[in-house]
Design a protein around this motif. Structure first.
Motif, mmCIF file in Angstrom:
data_model
loop_
_atom_site.group_PDB
_atom_site.id
_atom_site.type_symbol
_atom_site.label_atom_id
_atom_site.label_comp_id
_atom_site.label_asym_id
_atom_site.label_seq_id
_atom_site.Cartn_x
_atom_site.Cartn_y
_atom_site.Cartn_z
ATOM 1 N N ALA A 70 0.816 -1.211 0.000
ATOM 2 C CA ALA A 70 0.000 0.000 0.000
ATOM 3 C C ALA A 70 0.857 1.272 0.000
ATOM 4 O O ALA A 70 0.638 2.169 -0.821
ATOM 5 N N PRO A 71 1.860 1.373 0.894
ATOM 6 C CA PRO A 71 2.714 2.576 0.843
ATOM 7 C C PRO A 71 3.405 2.749 -0.511
ATOM 8 O O PRO A 71 3.469 3.851 -1.038
ATOM 9 N N LEU A 72 3.919 1.617 -1.065
ATOM 10 C CA LEU A 72 4.571 1.693 -2.371
ATOM 11 C C LEU A 72 3.619 2.225 -3.426
ATOM 12 O O LEU A 72 3.956 3.122 -4.203
ATOM 13 N N SER A 73 2.423 1.640 -3.431
ATOM 14 C CA SER A 73 1.454 2.029 -4.435
ATOM 15 C C SER A 73 1.028 3.480 -4.241
ATOM 16 O O SER A 73 0.866 4.230 -5.198
ATOM 17 N N ASP A 74 0.871 3.842 -2.985
ATOM 18 C CA ASP A 74 0.459 5.210 -2.673
ATOM 19 C C ASP A 74 1.495 6.201 -3.202
ATOM 20 O O ASP A 74 1.171 7.254 -3.723
ATOM 21 N N ARG A 75 2.755 5.799 -3.094
ATOM 22 C CA ARG A 75 3.840 6.691 -3.480
ATOM 23 C C ARG A 75 3.957 6.794 -5.000
ATOM 24 O O ARG A 75 4.129 7.877 -5.543
ATOM 25 N N TRP A 76 3.888 5.673 -5.675
ATOM 26 C CA TRP A 76 4.194 5.674 -7.106
ATOM 27 C C TRP A 76 2.965 5.661 -8.002
ATOM 28 O O TRP A 76 3.016 6.136 -9.129
ATOM 29 N N LEU A 77 1.885 5.044 -7.544
ATOM 30 C CA LEU A 77 0.726 4.878 -8.428
ATOM 31 C C LEU A 77 -0.521 5.555 -7.865
ATOM 32 O O LEU A 77 -1.624 5.336 -8.346
ATOM 33 N N GLY A 78 -0.342 6.350 -6.826
ATOM 34 C CA GLY A 78 -1.469 6.935 -6.120
ATOM 35 C C GLY A 78 -2.460 7.672 -7.006
ATOM 36 O O GLY A 78 -3.650 7.723 -6.709
ATOM 37 N N SER A 79 -1.960 8.219 -8.106
ATOM 38 C CA SER A 79 -2.866 9.002 -8.961
ATOM 39 C C SER A 79 -3.761 8.113 -9.817
ATOM 40 O O SER A 79 -4.789 8.565 -10.312
ATOM 41 N N VAL A 80 -3.368 6.853 -9.992
ATOM 42 C CA VAL A 80 -4.221 5.947 -10.759
ATOM 43 C C VAL A 80 -5.287 5.382 -9.828
ATOM 44 O O VAL A 80 -4.960 4.811 -8.796
ATOM 45 N N SER A 81 -6.559 5.554 -10.198
ATOM 46 C CA SER A 81 -7.594 5.298 -9.195
ATOM 47 C C SER A 81 -7.640 3.839 -8.745
ATOM 48 O O SER A 81 -7.898 3.570 -7.581
ATOM 49 N N ILE A 82 -7.362 2.876 -9.651
ATOM 50 C CA ILE A 82 -7.488 1.502 -9.166
ATOM 51 C C ILE A 82 -6.332 1.099 -8.254
ATOM 52 O O ILE A 82 -6.343 0.037 -7.653
ATOM 53 N N PHE A 83 -5.298 1.949 -8.152
ATOM 54 C CA PHE A 83 -4.205 1.645 -7.238
ATOM 55 C C PHE A 83 -4.170 2.575 -6.030
ATOM 56 O O PHE A 83 -3.256 2.540 -5.224
ATOM 57 N N SER A 84 -5.165 3.460 -5.914
ATOM 58 C CA SER A 84 -5.108 4.411 -4.819
ATOM 59 C C SER A 84 -5.514 3.756 -3.502
ATOM 60 O O SER A 84 -6.336 2.834 -3.471
ATOM 61 N N VAL A 85 -4.920 4.214 -2.422
ATOM 62 C CA VAL A 85 -5.160 3.603 -1.117
ATOM 63 C C VAL A 85 -6.150 4.460 -0.347
ATOM 64 O O VAL A 85 -5.813 5.522 0.158
ATOM 65 N N ASN A 86 -7.405 4.016 -0.283
ATOM 66 C CA ASN A 86 -8.430 4.789 0.415
ATOM 67 C C ASN A 86 -8.690 4.273 1.823
ATOM 68 O O ASN A 86 -9.095 5.022 2.691
ATOM 69 N N GLN A 87 -8.517 2.983 1.999
ATOM 70 C CA GLN A 87 -8.821 2.385 3.310
ATOM 71 C C GLN A 87 -7.611 1.601 3.779
ATOM 72 O O GLN A 87 -7.510 0.392 3.563
ATOM 73 N N PRO A 88 -6.653 2.285 4.397
ATOM 74 C CA PRO A 88 -5.381 1.621 4.681
ATOM 75 C C PRO A 88 -5.458 0.663 5.871
ATOM 76 O O PRO A 88 -5.108 1.022 6.977
ATOM 77 N N THR A 89 -5.927 -0.551 5.638
ATOM 78 C CA THR A 89 -5.948 -1.566 6.695
ATOM 79 C C THR A 89 -5.223 -2.825 6.277
ATOM 80 O O THR A 89 -4.889 -3.664 7.107
ATOM 81 N N GLY A 90 -5.004 -2.986 4.990
ATOM 82 C CA GLY A 90 -4.422 -4.231 4.503
ATOM 83 C C GLY A 90 -5.495 -5.219 4.085
ATOM 84 O O GLY A 90 -5.314 -5.985 3.147
ATOM 85 N N PHE A 91 -6.634 -5.180 4.804
ATOM 86 C CA PHE A 91 -7.739 -6.048 4.410
ATOM 87 C C PHE A 91 -8.354 -5.509 3.124
ATOM 88 O O PHE A 91 -8.593 -4.310 3.020
ATOM 89 N N GLY A 92 -8.614 -6.371 2.156
ATOM 90 C CA GLY A 92 -9.242 -5.867 0.939
ATOM 91 C C GLY A 92 -9.017 -6.773 -0.252
ATOM 92 O O GLY A 92 -8.595 -7.938 -0.113
ATOM 93 N N ILE A 93 -9.322 -6.210 -1.421
ATOM 94 C CA ILE A 93 -9.323 -6.985 -2.652
ATOM 95 C C ILE A 93 -7.946 -7.562 -2.966
ATOM 96 O O ILE A 93 -7.819 -8.724 -3.339
ATOM 97 N N LEU A 94 -6.898 -6.745 -2.791
ATOM 98 C CA LEU A 94 -5.571 -7.217 -3.155
ATOM 99 C C LEU A 94 -5.148 -8.404 -2.289
ATOM 100 O O LEU A 94 -4.659 -9.418 -2.797
ATOM 101 N N ALA A 95 -5.371 -8.268 -0.972
ATOM 102 C CA ALA A 95 -5.006 -9.365 -0.074
ATOM 103 C C ALA A 95 -5.759 -10.635 -0.469
ATOM 104 O O ALA A 95 -5.178 -11.727 -0.567
ATOM 105 N N ALA A 96 -7.068 -10.494 -0.726
ATOM 106 C CA ALA A 96 -7.868 -11.658 -1.117
ATOM 107 C C ALA A 96 -7.378 -12.213 -2.452
ATOM 108 O O ALA A 96 -7.297 -13.436 -2.640
#
Lengths: 264, 289, 332
Positions: C161-187
């Motif tokens: 999430a931090p990596l993505s936030d830093r480098w891809l944050g502007s792309v909406s499907i990679f933006s981190v809105n709910q920083p818990t780790g639980f979510g689609i990517l983990a699943a």
């Protein structure tokens, strides 16, 4: 020398293209070839014959490094083509197979058009630069293989639509298109009808001016029709090798004689 | 003189690059197994105790007090054993019939297709199905319902496992028996059964492994209880649900026990999986290939 | 010859009763016949079971299907069972996102691994890789869930999430809105590992249907192995590869427990892979306890199971038909 009997047969060839030196091949623990030492003359047809299971095909496939496609095959010794050991570490196996073409036992057209089959190898080696050259080359090699007349109107049909005899000639054209110097034939007519077989045989005879040809056959009559030079094998060993006239006319070894008389 | 020395053409570079990417992929896939095992062992082992496997939950267990999950271990063994046995009763005749009477016929391939499709139906759907049937029959969650639903889940797996093994059985042997005047049924009984032994063993272990790990279907059908089941009509605990429920607890001690329960489940499944490989490789020696 | 002796008694009975009696000549043959019929009944079981499961779920879903139009259920966005609002759309989206991420993550390494095992690897490596895949396939979903919880969720939270936030944050499907780790990517990561063994072993089988003659024909003119694979093998197996992927996707669609444990379970329309989601199977499993207490709730949940089943059946049947056809080609 371990095998003194093979010594006198060597050195009789003025111009040898392939030299096999101390070749031993094992499939797992089983030894398939035992200390093979032979020379194969340039621009002639060499026929390897012998009863089934004697290692004919193994010897043939050692010449284009096809043996290593099977797991657990161990190969010791040297195979020199123009003095270059093809099993050397720094030799490119794909270059070996470009120089040493193979005509398989069963025709194996690639699942593409007739045209693309001939182009396939040339494309792999980027041998031509434009469509025109490819077209000319396809025609040239199909003519050499004696197939042009039959297929020039349907070059873009799938290769599998050809009769089995035509397929084998197509495979010949495909092999020749990468400009090999040596053609290997692994019982190339055994799956064909008599007329197609004859057709392939006459192609091979026409081509021997330009190519060194090595054929494995299990029919004695075909061997007699084609051979300039003969290698007789038995149980993984070369029993006798020499010019066809000498071997057929006056075999030195009793095993060869027995085979020629139809006892094996 | 032809040059055959290796020149690093583009195609050779492409080959080398692709090959190393492939090797890397293989390492990643294999590494995933290692990672999973390492995670489960390193987190589960510290929480594992003798009490865990010998006691049932005592009062206040779910708030961190004493006890163990013997109820879930035994419950899972009952469920998986019962389900596997029931599935075998049906899968052996189907696999035999596929071989001796149907072979590669059209109906045979329909049956195989439907088995493969069944295999793909997720366990939550089986669970929901079991639930609807139980409502219709007025049944409560029970060991029996869990066994039946697990049997349905294991049936396609076991049948196809047997089918694949006996499909490789040489036809000659069967024909020889038929030529000697045996009927097809006798062939099935004598020849195929002997040939099927490795298939049946593999199938049993495969089915058992799948059954013991299944959570979603058991959730609906077998319920959960702190007692060791004494009757088929009573609900029963199971290991996967023990893991699941304990992880959902806010108490760290209980979560720890959840990891330990996951470790127990993993060990059981791995032993079964490795055992089936070892057994089938041994049994295969005694059959004609 | 006496006339009476020529009467064929079985034939007479056959005419009188309309039944074939002739093949039954000995008790062994009768036994064979009986066994044949009994066995046949057994083979009806798997075929019928698919129908029965579908019909049972359909029957239970009927009340809600009658009460609301299908489009309201499928595309409705509000899920408030107590208000009688049953919109599946967030859950359908959740299922789709989780499955898509899982499949996208699984496919590249699976294709590469199966090519390597089928085309390059020596027998020794193959026989080592097989048990590893078997073990991966044998690990129960709940254990995958524990692994996801202990390893993947923190990994997503602390690293991805931090990596993505830093480098891809502007792309909406990679933006981190709910920083818990639980979510689609983990699943998705957990699912990718879960479906990998299935996809790899199906693909491996598909590769082995290509006759060696074709490979040799290509190698014989001096093609490299990769040229052979790309030009000859891959075009032959392309439909099978696709079918293997679809099969893997259908497994991912139905996975419940492992996904449930790491996906966050918030009914919403996700916009990023770091968002939480609430897939259909998780919905069913999480709410089975209350479903009898609210009107139509049980019917709604079971119709969710029906939707899941229908999608999976379609995926499964298509892919299995293709795979069966390709595998049969090998034997013929």
């Amino acid at each position: 020398m371990l095998h003194s009997y093979s010594a006198p047969q060597q050195g009789q060839i003025m111009d040898s293209h392939i030299q096999v030196k101390n070749l031993n091949v094992y499939y797992g623990k089983q030894q398939a070839l035992k200390n093979i030492n032979i020379e194969i003359p340039k621009n002639q047809i060499t026929v390897i014959m012998g009863p089934s299971g004697c290692g004919k095909t193994t010897l043939l496939k050692s010449l284009n490094r096809f043996l290593e496609l099977n797991d657990g095959t161990q190969i010791d010794g040297e195979v020199l083509v123009d003095g270059q050991n093809i099993y050397d570490r720094d030799v490119d196996v794909t270059e070996v197979r470009k120089v040493v073409g193979l005509l398989a036992q069963r025709p194996s057209p690639l699942p593409m058009s007739i045209y693309d089959n001939v182009v396939y190898g040339m494309n792999i080696h980027r041998m031509k630069s434009d469509r025109k050259e490819y077209k000319a080359a396809v025609r040239h090699y199909l003519e050499i293989a004696g197939l042009w007349e039959e297929v020039h109107k349907r070059l873009h049909d799938p290769a599998t639509s050809l009769s089995i005899g035509q397929q084998q000639r197509l495979c010949l054209a495909r092999g020749l298109a990468v400009e090999p110097e040596i053609i290997l034939g692994d019982e190339p007519t055994s799956a064909l009808d008599p007329i197609s077989s004859q057709n392939i045989e006459s192609r091979l005879i026409e081509l021997k001016q330009q190519y060194t040809t090595v054929i494995v056959t299990h029919t004695l009559r075909q061997a007699k029709r084609l051979a300039d030079y003969v290698i007789y094998m038995y149980l993984g060993e070369v029993i006798e090798a020499g010019p066809a006239k000498e071997v057929f006319g006056n075999p030195q070894h009793e095993r060869t004689r027995a085979y020629l008389e139809g006892q094996i | 003189m032809v040059l055959m020395k290796k020149k690093w053409q583009r195609r050779h570079i492409v080959e080398a690059v692709i090959k190393s990417v492939m090797q890397f992929s293989l390492v990643v896939v294999a590494g995933a197994l290692g990672l999973i095992l390492w995670t489960i062992i390193s987190r589960g082992l510290p929480a594992l105790s003798w009490d865990m496997v010998t006691k049932i939950p005592e009062g206040g267990y779910y708030m961190g007090k004493g006890g163990g999950i013997l109820n879930a271990i035994l419950g899972s063994l009952y469920l998986a054993a019962g389900g596997t046995f029931l599935a075998m009763v049906f899968s052996v005749p189907i696999a035999m019939y596929l071989k001796t009477y149907l072979g590669e016929s059209k109906w045979g391939n329909y049956v195989r297709l439907s088995l493969d499709v069944l295999w793909g139906i997720p366990s939550i759907v089986y669970g929901a199905f079991g639930f609807t049937v139980m409502i219709a029959l007025g049944m409560r969650a029970s060991l029996l319902a869990g066994i039946i639903i697990l049997a349905l889940i294991e049936l396609p797996i076991m049948t196809r496992a047997m089918d694949e093994v006996i499909r490789r059985m040489p036809v000659d042997l069967e024909h020889a028996a038929l030529a000697l005047g045996s009927t097809k049924f006798e062939v099935a009984l004598r020849v195929v059964t002997r040939q099927m032994l490795p298939g049946i063993t593999t199938a049993i272990l495969l089915g058992f492994g799948r059954g013991i790990g299944d959570a979603a279907s058991v959730l609906f059908t077998a319920g959960y209880t702190d007692r060791i089941p004494t009757s088929l009509m009573r609900p029963t605990a199971s290991l996967p649900l023990a893991v699941f429920f304990q992880l959902g607890s806010p108490y760290p001690e209980v979560q720890q026990r959840g990891y330990a329960a996951a470790l127990i489940l993993t060990v059981i499944v791995l032993v079964i999986s490795l055992g089936s490989r070892w057994l089938s490789s041994r049994l295969n020696k005694y059959t004609i290939k | 010859m006496n006339q009476i002796e020529q009467i064929d008694i079985p034939q007479v009975i056959e005419k009188m009763t309309g039944r074939t009696t002739r093949p039954v000549t000995t008790s062994r043959a009768r036994q064979d016949n009986f066994a044949r019929r009994t066995f046949f009944v057994f083979t009806l079981l798997p075929v019928l079971l698919i129908l029965i499961v579908t019909i049972a779920l359909l029957a239970r879903s009927w009340p809600i299907l009658k009460a609301y139009p299908l489009s309201d259920l499928l595309f409705g966005t509000v899920w408030k069972p107590t208000n009688g609002q049953f919109g599946f759309w967030p859950f359908i989206l959740g299922t789709f996102w989780v499955t898509a991420v899982g499949v996208l993550l699984a496919v590249p390494p699976c294709i590469l691994t199966s090519i390597y095992l089928a085309e390059y690897a020596h027998t020794k490596l193959r026989s080592t890789a097989k048990p590893i895949l078997d073990l991966l396939a044998a690990i129960p979903p709940v254990v995958y869930g524990v692994w996801g919880l202990l390893a993947i969720v923190p990994f997503v939270d602390k690293v991805l999430a931090p990596l993505s936030d830093r480098w891809l944050g502007s792309v909406s499907i990679f933006s981190v809105n709910q920083p818990t780790g639980f979510g689609i990517l983990a699943a998705g990561i957990v699912l990718a590992v879960m479906i990998a063994p299935l996809i790899i072993s199906v693909m491996y089988e598909i590769f082995s249907t290509v006759p060696n003659d074709l490979r040799h024909a290509s190698l014989a003119v001096g093609a490299t192995q990769w040229q052979t694979i790309r030009n000859i093998v891959l075009p032959q197996v392309a439909p099978g590869i696709l079918a293997a992927i679809v099969l893997g996707a259908s497994r991912a669609l139905g996975e419940t427990i492992a996904v449930l444990m790491v996906v966050g379970n918030i009914p919403q329309s996700p916009t990023s892979i770091f968002d939480s989601a609430y897939p259909l199977p998780a919905l069913i499993a999480n709410n089975y306890g209350e479903m009898m207490s609210i009107p139509l709730y049980d019917s709604a949940l079971l119709s969710a199971a029906l939707v899941l089943l229908v999608i999976i059946l379609i995926f499964n049947i298509l892919s299995i038909l293709i795979i069966q056809r390709m595998l049969r080609r090998k034997w013929s």
